[in-house]
Structures are given as C-alpha cells and as structure tokens.
Design a protein around this motif. Structure first.
Motif, PDB file in Angstrom:
ATOM      1  N   ASP A   1       0.831  -1.204   0.000  1.00 58.70           N
ATOM      2  CA  ASP A   1       0.000   0.000   0.000  1.00 58.70           C
ATOM      3  C   ASP A   1       0.872   1.262   0.000  1.00 58.70           C
ATOM      4  OD1 ASP A   1      -2.671   1.312   0.282  1.00 58.70           O
ATOM      5  OD2 ASP A   1      -1.797   2.009   2.165  1.00 58.70           O
ATOM      6  N   LEU A   2       1.952   1.250   0.782  1.00 56.44           N
ATOM      7  CA  LEU A   2       2.868   2.388   0.784  1.00 56.44           C
ATOM      8  C   LEU A   2       3.507   2.568  -0.593  1.00 56.44           C
ATOM      9  CD1 LEU A   2       4.632   1.864   4.238  1.00 56.44           C
ATOM     10  CD2 LEU A   2       2.947   3.622   3.659  1.00 56.44           C
ATOM     11  N   TYR A   3       3.855   1.459  -1.227  1.00 56.90           N
ATOM     12  CA  TYR A   3       4.416   1.518  -2.583  1.00 56.90           C
ATOM     13  C   TYR A   3       3.411   2.126  -3.560  1.00 56.90           C
ATOM     14  CZ  TYR A   3       5.238  -0.199  -7.302  1.00 56.90           C
ATOM     15  OH  TYR A   3       5.363  -0.282  -8.662  1.00 56.90           O
TER      16      TYR A   3
ATOM     17  N   PRO B   1       7.923   7.351   0.345  1.00 62.80           N
ATOM     18  CA  PRO B   1       9.371   7.064   0.325  1.00 62.80           C
ATOM     19  C   PRO B   1       9.777   6.035   1.385  1.00 62.80           C
ATOM     20  CG  PRO B   1       8.956   9.436   0.320  1.00 62.80           C
ATOM     21  CD  PRO B   1       7.660   8.756   0.669  1.00 62.80           C
ATOM     22  N   ILE B   2      10.014   4.820   0.949  1.00 61.89           N
ATOM     23  CA  ILE B   2      10.441   3.756   1.855  1.00 61.89           C
ATOM     24  C   ILE B   2      11.482   2.891   1.156  1.00 61.89           C
ATOM     25  CG2 ILE B   2       8.492   2.273   1.186  1.00 61.89           C
ATOM     26  CD1 ILE B   2       8.559   1.170   4.098  1.00 61.89           C
ATOM     27  N   VAL B   3      12.531   2.543   1.893  1.00 60.92           N
ATOM     28  CA  VAL B   3      13.593   1.687   1.370  1.00 60.92           C
ATOM     29  C   VAL B   3      13.796   0.531   2.342  1.00 60.92           C
ATOM     30  CG1 VAL B   3      16.045   1.526   0.773  1.00 60.92           C
ATOM     31  CG2 VAL B   3      14.735   3.573   0.142  1.00 60.92           C
ATOM     32  N   LEU B   4      13.794  -0.686   1.833  1.00 65.60           N
ATOM     33  CA  LEU B   4      14.040  -1.867   2.653  1.00 65.60           C
ATOM     34  C   LEU B   4      15.538  -2.111   2.768  1.00 65.60           C
ATOM     35  CD1 LEU B   4      11.385  -4.381   1.241  1.00 65.60           C
ATOM     36  CD2 LEU B   4      11.083  -2.570   2.940  1.00 65.60           C
TER      37      LEU B   4
ATOM     38  N   PRO C   1       7.555  -4.493  -5.540  1.00 68.97           N
ATOM     39  CA  PRO C   1       8.429  -3.592  -6.306  1.00 68.97           C
ATOM     40  C   PRO C   1       8.859  -2.361  -5.504  1.00 68.97           C
ATOM     41  CG  PRO C   1       6.154  -3.293  -6.977  1.00 68.97           C
ATOM     42  CD  PRO C   1       6.144  -4.400  -5.957  1.00 68.97           C
ATOM     43  N   ALA C   2       9.439  -2.586  -4.344  1.00 68.58           N
ATOM     44  CA  ALA C   2       9.915  -1.484  -3.506  1.00 68.58           C
ATOM     45  C   ALA C   2      11.428  -1.373  -3.605  1.00 68.58           C
ATOM     46  CB  ALA C   2       9.509  -1.714  -2.056  1.00 68.58           C
ATOM     47  N   CYS C   3      11.965  -0.198  -3.324  1.00 68.95           N
ATOM     48  CA  CYS C   3      13.414  -0.006  -3.331  1.00 68.95           C
ATOM     49  C   CYS C   3      14.042  -0.760  -2.167  1.00 68.95           C
ATOM     50  CB  CYS C   3      13.743   1.475  -3.217  1.00 68.95           C
ATOM     51  SG  CYS C   3      13.358   2.408  -4.704  1.00 68.95           S
ATOM     52  N   SER C   4      15.250  -1.247  -2.377  1.00 71.96           N
ATOM     53  CA  SER C   4      15.949  -1.960  -1.308  1.00 71.96           C
ATOM     54  C   SER C   4      17.451  -1.749  -1.445  1.00 71.96           C
ATOM     55  CB  SER C   4      15.623  -3.456  -1.345  1.00 71.96           C
ATOM     56  OG  SER C   4      16.047  -4.036  -2.572  1.00 71.96           O
ATOM     57  N   VAL C   5      18.125  -1.849  -0.296  1.00 76.65           N
ATOM     58  CA  VAL C   5      19.592  -1.820  -0.255  1.00 76.65           C
ATOM     59  C   VAL C   5      20.010  -3.022   0.564  1.00 76.65           C
ATOM     60  CG1 VAL C   5      21.654  -0.524   0.400  1.00 76.65           C
ATOM     61  CG2 VAL C   5      19.609   0.702  -0.358  1.00 76.65           C
TER      62      VAL C   5
ATOM     63  N   SER D   1      10.974  10.865  -7.016  1.00 77.53           N
ATOM     64  CA  SER D   1      11.319   9.730  -7.868  1.00 77.53           C
ATOM     65  C   SER D   1      11.096   8.442  -7.094  1.00 77.53           C
ATOM     66  CB  SER D   1      12.783   9.828  -8.315  1.00 77.53           C
ATOM     67  OG  SER D   1      13.169   8.682  -9.028  1.00 77.53           O
ATOM     68  N   TYR D   2      10.140   7.637  -7.529  1.00 80.58           N
ATOM     69  CA  TYR D   2       9.766   6.443  -6.788  1.00 80.58           C
ATOM     70  C   TYR D   2       9.988   5.163  -7.595  1.00 80.58           C
ATOM     71  CZ  TYR D   2       7.576  10.109  -4.077  1.00 80.58           C
ATOM     72  OH  TYR D   2       7.367  11.253  -3.357  1.00 80.58           O
ATOM     73  N   GLU D   3      10.848   5.243  -8.594  1.00 82.97           N
ATOM     74  CA  GLU D   3      11.120   4.063  -9.409  1.00 82.97           C
ATOM     75  C   GLU D   3      11.805   2.997  -8.564  1.00 82.97           C
ATOM     76  OE1 GLU D   3      13.570   2.854 -13.471  1.00 82.97           O
ATOM     77  OE2 GLU D   3      13.237   4.955 -12.959  1.00 82.97           O
ATOM     78  N   SER D   4      11.300   1.785  -8.633  1.00 85.49           N
ATOM     79  CA  SER D   4      11.841   0.692  -7.818  1.00 85.49           C
ATOM     80  C   SER D   4      13.210   0.268  -8.332  1.00 85.49           C
ATOM     81  CB  SER D   4      10.897  -0.500  -7.846  1.00 85.49           C
ATOM     82  OG  SER D   4       9.622  -0.135  -7.390  1.00 85.49           O
ATOM     83  N   SER D   5      14.109   0.015  -7.416  1.00 91.02           N
ATOM     84  CA  SER D   5      15.434  -0.480  -7.792  1.00 91.02           C
ATOM     85  C   SER D   5      16.076  -1.118  -6.567  1.00 91.02           C
ATOM     86  CB  SER D   5      16.319   0.644  -8.322  1.00 91.02           C
ATOM     87  OG  SER D   5      16.570   1.603  -7.311  1.00 91.02           O
ATOM     88  N   GLN D   6      17.111  -1.894  -6.811  1.00 87.62           N
ATOM     89  CA  GLN D   6      17.830  -2.528  -5.721  1.00 87.62           C
ATOM     90  C   GLN D   6      19.307  -2.166  -5.820  1.00 87.62           C
ATOM     91  OE1 GLN D   6      19.048  -6.954  -5.316  1.00 87.62           O
ATOM     92  NE2 GLN D   6      17.140  -6.800  -4.159  1.00 87.62           N
ATOM     93  N   THR D   7      19.884  -1.772  -4.697  1.00 83.41           N
ATOM     94  CA  THR D   7      21.314  -1.512  -4.619  1.00 83.41           C
ATOM     95  C   THR D   7      21.949  -2.646  -3.829  1.00 83.41           C
ATOM     96  OG1 THR D   7      20.935   0.882  -4.631  1.00 83.41           O
ATOM     97  CG2 THR D   7      23.101   0.110  -3.900  1.00 83.41           C
ATOM     98  N   VAL D   8      22.967  -3.271  -4.410  1.00 80.04           N
ATOM     99  CA  VAL D   8      23.630  -4.413  -3.781  1.00 80.04           C
ATOM    100  C   VAL D   8      25.022  -3.975  -3.325  1.00 80.04           C
ATOM    101  CG1 VAL D   8      24.443  -6.771  -4.084  1.00 80.04           C
ATOM    102  CG2 VAL D   8      22.332  -6.020  -5.214  1.00 80.04           C
ATOM    103  N   ILE D   9      25.297  -4.132  -2.035  1.00 79.30           N
ATOM    104  CA  ILE D   9      26.560  -3.711  -1.441  1.00 79.30           C
ATOM    105  C   ILE D   9      27.515  -4.906  -1.351  1.00 79.30           C
ATOM    106  CG2 ILE D   9      27.639  -2.619   0.563  1.00 79.30           C
ATOM    107  CD1 ILE D   9      25.645  -0.823  -0.952  1.00 79.30           C
ATOM    108  N   PRO D  10      28.743  -4.763  -1.841  1.00 80.10           N
ATOM    109  CA  PRO D  10      29.695  -5.886  -1.847  1.00 80.10           C
ATOM    110  C   PRO D  10      30.012  -6.398  -0.442  1.00 80.10           C
ATOM    111  CG  PRO D  10      30.466  -4.109  -3.280  1.00 80.10           C
ATOM    112  CD  PRO D  10      29.305  -3.560  -2.496  1.00 80.10           C
ATOM    113  N   VAL D  11      30.412  -7.671  -0.378  1.00 82.48           N
ATOM    114  CA  VAL D  11      30.812  -8.310   0.884  1.00 82.48           C
ATOM    115  C   VAL D  11      32.226  -8.856   0.729  1.00 82.48           C
ATOM    116  CG1 VAL D  11      28.450  -8.934   1.501  1.00 82.48           C
ATOM    117  CG2 VAL D  11      29.845 -10.544   0.190  1.00 82.48           C
ATOM    118  N   GLU D  12      32.801  -9.272   1.854  1.00 79.83           N
ATOM    119  CA  GLU D  12      34.184  -9.766   1.840  1.00 79.83           C
ATOM    120  C   GLU D  12      34.333 -10.914   2.831  1.00 79.83           C
ATOM    121  OE1 GLU D  12      38.689  -8.063   2.891  1.00 79.83           O
ATOM    122  OE2 GLU D  12      36.924  -6.776   3.067  1.00 79.83           O
TER     123      GLU D  12
END
Length: 365
Positions: free
Chosen positions: A159-161, A166-169, A178-182, A342-353
């Motif tokens: 519903d928020l989407y 503005p919400i980011v998981l 289809p929500a934004c996530s990091v 700007s509410y376009e859904s996308s995912q940002t993936v942060i590298p791991v080590e």
C-alpha cells in the motif's frame, strides 16, 4: 530507571533536565554513546537513539569525529519538523547484527542533507512493526528505512508503494514487492565462503540455518551462492548435509539438532557453512562439548562479522557485510525520493568480503 517509559526516552529526559537547569551549558560536550550506555546500563543502540532524539529536538548538535555538544536554548528546533525526519524501523534495540552501523551510516548521510533520523524498534514483534508502518506516515514522517522481520506486513508495504511513499528496505527484500531496497551481496557471500573452503580441500561442506529458505531473501541467496560454488568446482550438492529451520532458540540447540550435528561427523563432513554468525557460535560451542576440535577436525565459517566473533578462543571466519554503507545508501535513496519525487523501484547491492580466521583450515582427508 523507570519501566513505564522507553529507556532512550528516560536518557533524553535526564539530559534535557540537565540542560534546562543549567547543569549543562551551551558548548559543553556530552558523554559518548559508549559512555552513556555504561552509565545508564543500556545498549549502545539505545544511547545512540537518545543522542539522535536530542539532536532532532534541537538540544544538541553533533560533529563528525568530535562528539555531541549542547546548543543554546534559543537555537532549539521548534516542533513541527516532521517533514525533515526519516524513521528507521529496526527489529530490536540491541547490538545483534551490528545494527548500530546501519544507524551511523544513515545518520551521517542525513546530517549532511539537513534531515533528522528517528529510530523505531519493534522488539521483533510483527504487530509493532505493522503499527509503525501505518502510523509513522500518518504522523508526518517523511520517509522510512525499514528492516523487515518477515513477510507478515506485506500488504502495508505494498500500500505504501502504491501511494509512492518514500520507503527503502534494508537487509532483505521481497521479490513480488516492487519497492526499493539496499542489501548485501548475499549470493556472492555464499559463493565466496564456500569457494574459500573448497580451495582448502573441503569437498563435504554442510550448509546449516535455523531459518526458512522460502521466506527470507538473505537465507535463500546465501544458499544459492553455496550451491553455485559447489557446481562451479565440480562438486555434488548433497541434500543429506543441508539443513534448514534447525531447532535453535538463540542460546541452545534442541536435542534433535545436537544429534544432527553428530551425524554430520559420521557423514565425513569436513566443513560447516553456518548461515549467520550467532548460529556459527552456537555450533562452535556444541562441537566443543562433543570434543570436536576446530579447525583440526572440522572447519567452520559464518556470515555477518558481528563484533563478538573475535572474542572466542578461536576467532571465527565469516563474511563481512558493510552495514554502515547499507544505512548510508538507504538514507540517500529515501532523501532522493522525497526531494526528486522519484519512486522508481530499484535494488542496490553492497559488496561483501570473506574474513579468514583460525576456524577454517585444510581438509583433514
């Protein structure tokens, strides 16, 4: 301290009283979050939240690398600034999973952009999580960084989407939402951890988790990375040494789980990939009770790189997540949504080590 009021709020009230009474004057430096945690007998997330709330209310200002300082009372921020406040919803008010680093990253980003950070903890209660997701937008909070517990409140998130809120998981995402996530690169972490063990000669590598693969993206992707590494190295995926939903309450294993660990030894397992560090530590303790030596008898690697790992007799190998960067990036995404609509859904993936420590070594056969 009173049990009728949140701990962070009691710290806020105490420091406010010191400022209003003149005990603390403009320019005075406050204790660090670590010192406040010790003084009030609370977690560092609680003391961090108290400082954030004091800054939000205009009683103090914070300088990167310097600390927190008292503001003149005439500079106190007036009520009604909710349009410049971002809330972070976290499952717990503790150090588990290095969640304090999420807060630090988000707070550093928001300070530079003129926003304030508010922390809302749900105590791992799905009903409290639902209440926060419903009430924070109604109360004028301009955006949310959300660490979801599970899929239970999927309907509210959707519903928020739909309403372009503005919400980011963070930490996890839901494929059908289809929500934004990091998030961390959990697949690559699973792949790298397994490959590291394979390169040490291990061919029978167990994968263990106390969670369900179907429900949680982190568990699923770490497992998929594990499977892909085995396949790429020409090794079979042995279902008899892969176990989900282990009976583990955070402190101890159920008898059947202990028997399962014993069976892995009989099945010639030479390494265990534990899906998260707290499970890895429990396995470490239980194997010790069985007089199984790490890494001589079996290698063990976890995931998350929580601070307590290095305090064990044998520091545990793990996969390091950049929690600070996740918090910083998520905060930036929320602000972009607010300011650029700007509410376009996308995912940002942060590298791991992979962090190699003494709990892993060459296969014994």
């Amino acid at each position: 301290m009173s049990k009728s009021k949140p701990l962070y709020s009691q710290i806020v009230d105490d420091i406010k009283a010191q400022i209003l009474s003149g005990q603390l004057v403009p320019g005075d430096q406050l204790s660090t979050e670590f010192e406040l945690a010790q003084k009030y007998g609370v977690s560092r997330i609680t003391s961090q939240r108290a400082l954030v709330e004091l800054e939000r209310a205009g009683f103090i200002y914070r300088k990167q690398g310097k600390g927190s300082f008292v503001l003149p009372l005439e500079n106190k921020v007036v009520q009604g600034i909710s349009h410049k406040v971002i809330s972070m919803i976290l499952p717990s008010d503790g150090a588990a999973g290095r969640r304090i680093d999420y807060i630090r990253g988000a707070n550093d980003c928001l300070k530079d952009k003129g926003y304030y950070l508010n922390i809302y903890t749900t105590n791992n209660d799905i009903a409290q999580e639902r209440r926060a997701l419903l009430e924070l937008p109604r109360n004028g909070i301009s955006g949310i960084i959300h660490y979801p517990i599970a899929r239970a409140n999927f309907d509210v998130l959707y519903d928020l989407y739909l309403h372009s809120y503005p919400i980011v998981l963070i930490d996890k995402y839901f494929q059908s939402l289809p929500a934004c996530s990091v998030v961390s690169d959990n697949f690559d972490g699973g792949y790298k951890a397994t490959s590291c063990l394979i390169e040490m000669g291990h061919k029978r590598i167990a994968y263990l988790t106390n969670l369900y693969i179907e429900d949680i993206s982190t568990v699923r992707e770490r497992f998929f990375g594990y499977c892909k590494a085995l396949k790429d190295h020409g090794l079979p995926i042995n279902n008899d040494i892969i176990h989900f939903a282990l009976d583990y309450n955070g402190d101890a294993f159920a008898p059947q789980t202990i028997e399962l660990l014993k069976s892995l030894i009989v099945k010639n397992v030479t390494a265990i990939f534990a899906e998260h560090d707290y499970l890895a530590m429990a396995i470490y303790r239980e194997l010790g009770n069985m007089d199984i030596k790490i890494p001589e008898d079996i290698s063990l690697i976890g995931f998350d790189n929580v601070e307590i790992l290095e305090s064990l007799d044998i520091p545990l190998a793990t996969v390091d997540q950049n929690f600070y960067e996740i918090g910083r990036t998520a905060a930036g995404r929320v602000v972009d949504m607010i300011e650029q609509c700007s509410y376009e859904s996308s995912q940002t993936v942060i590298p791991v080590e992979v962090i190699t420590r003494n709990s892993i070594g060459p296969a014994k056969f």
